[in-house]
Design a protein around this motif. Structure first.
Motif, PDB file in Angstrom:
ATOM      1  N   MET A   1     -48.969 -75.824 -99.784  1.00  0.00           N
ATOM      2  CA  MET A   1     -49.467 -75.063 -98.410  1.00  0.00           C
ATOM      3  C   MET A   1     -50.835 -75.311 -97.931  1.00  0.00           C
ATOM      4  N   ASP A   2     -50.829 -75.110 -96.689  1.00  0.00           N
ATOM      5  CA  ASP A   2     -52.401 -75.444 -96.121  1.00  0.00           C
ATOM      6  C   ASP A   2     -53.321 -74.721 -96.645  1.00  0.00           C
ATOM      7  N   GLY A   3     -54.241 -75.335 -97.160  1.00  0.00           N
ATOM      8  CA  GLY A   3     -55.494 -74.819 -97.993  1.00  0.00           C
ATOM      9  C   GLY A   3     -56.218 -73.773 -97.021  1.00  0.00           C
ATOM     10  N   GLY A   4     -56.325 -74.075 -95.705  1.00  0.00           N
ATOM     11  CA  GLY A   4     -57.000 -73.193 -94.692  1.00  0.00           C
ATOM     12  C   GLY A   4     -56.333 -71.802 -94.657  1.00  0.00           C
ATOM     13  N   ALA A   5     -54.817 -71.945 -94.688  1.00  0.00           N
ATOM     14  CA  ALA A   5     -53.796 -70.445 -94.718  1.00  0.00           C
ATOM     15  C   ALA A   5     -54.017 -69.693 -95.839  1.00  0.00           C
ATOM     16  N   MET A   6     -54.123 -70.722 -97.047  1.00  0.00           N
ATOM     17  CA  MET A   6     -54.301 -69.923 -98.398  1.00  0.00           C
ATOM     18  C   MET A   6     -55.350 -69.110 -98.775  1.00  0.00           C
ATOM     19  N   PHE A   7     -56.604 -69.733 -97.830  1.00  0.00           N
ATOM     20  CA  PHE A   7     -57.829 -69.021 -98.352  1.00  0.00           C
ATOM     21  C   PHE A   7     -58.416 -68.379 -96.936  1.00  0.00           C
ATOM     22  N   GLY A   8     -57.546 -68.179 -95.893  1.00  0.00           N
ATOM     23  CA  GLY A   8     -58.188 -67.425 -94.706  1.00  0.00           C
ATOM     24  C   GLY A   8     -59.319 -67.784 -94.171  1.00  0.00           C
ATOM     25  N   VAL A   9     -60.276 -66.980 -94.002  1.00  0.00           N
ATOM     26  CA  VAL A   9     -61.430 -67.329 -93.255  1.00  0.00           C
ATOM     27  C   VAL A   9     -62.590 -67.935 -93.931  1.00  0.00           C
ATOM     28  N   VAL A  10     -62.221 -68.064 -95.413  1.00  0.00           N
ATOM     29  CA  VAL A  10     -63.067 -68.841 -96.137  1.00  0.00           C
ATOM     30  C   VAL A  10     -63.247 -70.350 -95.762  1.00  0.00           C
ATOM     31  N   PRO A  11     -64.457 -70.726 -95.485  1.00  0.00           N
ATOM     32  CA  PRO A  11     -64.600 -72.251 -95.273  1.00  0.00           C
ATOM     33  C   PRO A  11     -64.320 -73.146 -96.325  1.00  0.00           C
TER      34      PRO A  11
ATOM     35  N   PRO B   1     -65.465 -75.715 -97.544  1.00  0.00           N
ATOM     36  CA  PRO B   1     -66.600 -76.199 -98.535  1.00  0.00           C
ATOM     37  C   PRO B   1     -66.743 -75.390 -99.489  1.00  0.00           C
ATOM     38  N   LEU B   2     -66.525 -74.115 -99.588  1.00  0.00           N
ATOM     39  CA  LEU B   2     -66.347 -73.169-100.559  1.00  0.00           C
ATOM     40  C   LEU B   2     -65.102 -73.035-101.401  1.00  0.00           C
ATOM     41  N   TRP B   3     -63.925 -73.015-100.686  1.00  0.00           N
ATOM     42  CA  TRP B   3     -62.638 -73.241-101.358  1.00  0.00           C
ATOM     43  C   TRP B   3     -62.440 -74.335-102.184  1.00  0.00           C
ATOM     44  N   GLU B   4     -62.664 -75.497-101.726  1.00  0.00           N
ATOM     45  CA  GLU B   4     -62.432 -76.732-102.326  1.00  0.00           C
ATOM     46  C   GLU B   4     -63.050 -76.956-103.591  1.00  0.00           C
ATOM     47  N   LYS B   5     -64.149 -76.369-103.750  1.00  0.00           N
ATOM     48  CA  LYS B   5     -64.891 -76.405-105.099  1.00  0.00           C
ATOM     49  C   LYS B   5     -64.090 -75.645-106.311  1.00  0.00           C
ATOM     50  N   LYS B   6     -63.330 -74.708-105.673  1.00  0.00           N
ATOM     51  CA  LYS B   6     -62.805 -74.046-106.663  1.00  0.00           C
ATOM     52  C   LYS B   6     -61.032 -74.486-107.007  1.00  0.00           C
ATOM     53  N   TYR B   7     -60.448 -75.193-106.049  1.00  0.00           N
ATOM     54  CA  TYR B   7     -59.079 -75.404-105.957  1.00  0.00           C
ATOM     55  C   TYR B   7     -58.998 -76.756-105.069  1.00  0.00           C
ATOM     56  N   ARG B   8     -58.336 -77.902-105.687  1.00  0.00           N
ATOM     57  CA  ARG B   8     -58.308 -79.011-105.001  1.00  0.00           C
ATOM     58  C   ARG B   8     -57.252 -79.086-104.180  1.00  0.00           C
TER      59      ARG B   8
ATOM     60  N   THR C   1     -60.398 -64.835-107.078  1.00  0.00           N
ATOM     61  CA  THR C   1     -60.761 -63.501-107.725  1.00  0.00           C
ATOM     62  C   THR C   1     -61.638 -62.988-106.643  1.00  0.00           C
ATOM     63  N   ASN C   2     -62.350 -63.482-105.784  1.00  0.00           N
ATOM     64  CA  ASN C   2     -63.057 -62.829-104.752  1.00  0.00           C
ATOM     65  C   ASN C   2     -62.272 -61.693-104.079  1.00  0.00           C
ATOM     66  N   PRO C   3     -62.419 -60.707-104.115  1.00  0.00           N
ATOM     67  CA  PRO C   3     -61.689 -59.706-103.118  1.00  0.00           C
ATOM     68  C   PRO C   3     -61.501 -59.886-101.730  1.00  0.00           C
ATOM     69  N   LEU C   4     -62.636 -60.721-101.069  1.00  0.00           N
ATOM     70  CA  LEU C   4     -62.594 -60.965 -99.664  1.00  0.00           C
ATOM     71  C   LEU C   4     -61.853 -62.336 -99.561  1.00  0.00           C
ATOM     72  N   TRP C   5     -61.397 -63.099-100.677  1.00  0.00           N
ATOM     73  CA  TRP C   5     -60.801 -64.378-100.230  1.00  0.00           C
ATOM     74  C   TRP C   5     -59.275 -64.092-100.259  1.00  0.00           C
ATOM     75  N   VAL C   6     -58.711 -63.525 -99.141  1.00  0.00           N
ATOM     76  CA  VAL C   6     -57.251 -63.249 -98.858  1.00  0.00           C
ATOM     77  C   VAL C   6     -56.666 -64.320 -98.093  1.00  0.00           C
ATOM     78  N   LEU C   7     -55.567 -64.174 -98.152  1.00  0.00           N
ATOM     79  CA  LEU C   7     -54.574 -65.287 -97.457  1.00  0.00           C
ATOM     80  C   LEU C   7     -54.485 -64.838 -95.980  1.00  0.00           C
ATOM     81  N   ALA C   8     -54.511 -65.858 -95.015  1.00  0.00           N
ATOM     82  CA  ALA C   8     -54.141 -65.758 -93.804  1.00  0.00           C
ATOM     83  C   ALA C   8     -52.455 -65.404 -93.573  1.00  0.00           C
ATOM     84  N   TYR C   9     -51.703 -65.600 -94.535  1.00  0.00           N
ATOM     85  CA  TYR C   9     -50.348 -65.241 -94.507  1.00  0.00           C
ATOM     86  C   TYR C   9     -50.232 -63.590 -95.030  1.00  0.00           C
ATOM     87  N   ASP C  10     -51.279 -62.936 -95.252  1.00  0.00           N
ATOM     88  CA  ASP C  10     -51.435 -61.592 -95.660  1.00  0.00           C
ATOM     89  C   ASP C  10     -50.979 -60.827 -94.445  1.00  0.00           C
ATOM     90  N   ASP C  11     -50.088 -59.947 -94.272  1.00  0.00           N
ATOM     91  CA  ASP C  11     -49.856 -58.903 -93.013  1.00  0.00           C
ATOM     92  C   ASP C  11     -50.895 -58.043 -93.112  1.00  0.00           C
TER      93      ASP C  11
END
Length: 281
Positions: free
Chosen positions: A21-31, A33-40, A220-230
């Motif tokens: 799935m699209d990484g941007g969607a899976m990490f929502g508004v998180v940039p 450069p931040l999330w790709e350090k934690k998940y390839r 694990t960061n509570p603010l890192w939520v999915l763009a898919y979240d209703d």
């Protein structure tokens, strides 16, 4: 298949398929450069997400958490869009454990999106039938309502084909239900309005399956939520509550989607205390 044994209970991750799935969607508004350090991610900016049910035996019952993406349940366009490179081999996985699909007693469904629920049914002579005909399938009443009457946003993930042939097996609850002693489903909302998590108090250990409000170890960061979240604010509230409790008490986290870890235990400082990694094949 990876296994984690806690006391007298062994958890086995079945081969339920994979999506990308699209990484941007899976990490929502998180940039990125931040999330790709934690998940390839791959060259298409997609992240690998397993859809592997968790099987265990408890109080004489054969139990599964989630059901995988099934076999021949997605068309070619859906497989391409969702990056499905591998379909379910749940029946084969169970056979390796000496368990037949008709011997599954309980299936715990945190929610009924297609990547969790498509494995509940199978095609027989062109018609859909229950893949686990003897199982009681648990989900929240709110989730079951939306599954059958999706709105304009959710109709893309709640499919009629995934519920019609298993409707007679479904048992619902409102806010909380203890399935067996210590094994409890708890409504959280967030990812979907009816989303639930699973808490399993097992002797001196406690395990949490946070499902899609915390789909991977990188969330694990509570603010890192999915763009898919209703309902993202509801996800944030639930994550903050449960992740804080879990880390303070060193609970195990069990994952359905994580392509790196099957299970992780963190301490209050966020350091890994114990882990079970997925063996890549």
């Amino acid at each position: 298949m990876e296994q984690l044994t806690i006391g007298d209970v062994t958890f086995t991750w079945l081969r339920g398929g994979v999506t990308h799935m699209d990484g941007g969607a899976m990490f929502g508004v998180v940039p990125k450069p931040l999330w790709e350090k934690k998940y390839r991610c791959n060259e298409k900016n997609q992240i690998e997400l397993r859809t592997d049910p968790i099987f265990f035996q408890y109080y004489g019952k054969n139990i599964m958490i989630e059901s995988g993406i099934g076999i021949n349940r997605l068309n070619d366009k859906q497989k391409r869009n969702y990056g499905v490179l591998e379909e379910s081999a749940v029946q084969t996985s169970l056979a390796e454990l000496g368990v037949k699909p008709e011997e599954i007693d309980i299936i715990l469904m945190t929610h009924m999106h297609f990547d969790h629920a498509s494995g509940l049914t199978k095609r027989v002579n062109g018609e859909l039938q229950s893949a686990f005909p003897s199982a009681t399938i648990y989900t929240t009443q709110m989730e079951w309502n939306e599954m059958r009457e999706p709105n304009i946003r959710s109709k893309n993930t709640y499919w009629k084909d995934n519920w019609v042939s298993i409707a007679h097996q479904v048992k619902t609850f409102e806010q909380e239900l203890e399935i067996l002693p210590g094994l409890t489903m708890i409504h959280t909302g967030g990812h979907s309005e009816g989303h639930a998590i699973i808490k399993f108090e097992l002797g001196n250990e406690t395990l949490l399956h946070m499902a899609d409000i915390m789909p991977t170890h990188a969330h694990t960061n509570p603010l890192w939520v999915l763009a898919y979240d209703d309902y993202p604010m509801t996800s944030i509230y639930a994550k903050e509550k449960w992740i804080t409790e879990a880390m303070e008490n060193e609970y195990w986290f069990l994952f359905y989607h994580d392509a790196v870890f099957r299970a992780v235990k963190w301490n209050q400082e966020g350091s890994v205390v114990d882990e079970l990694q997925r063996v890549k094949r």
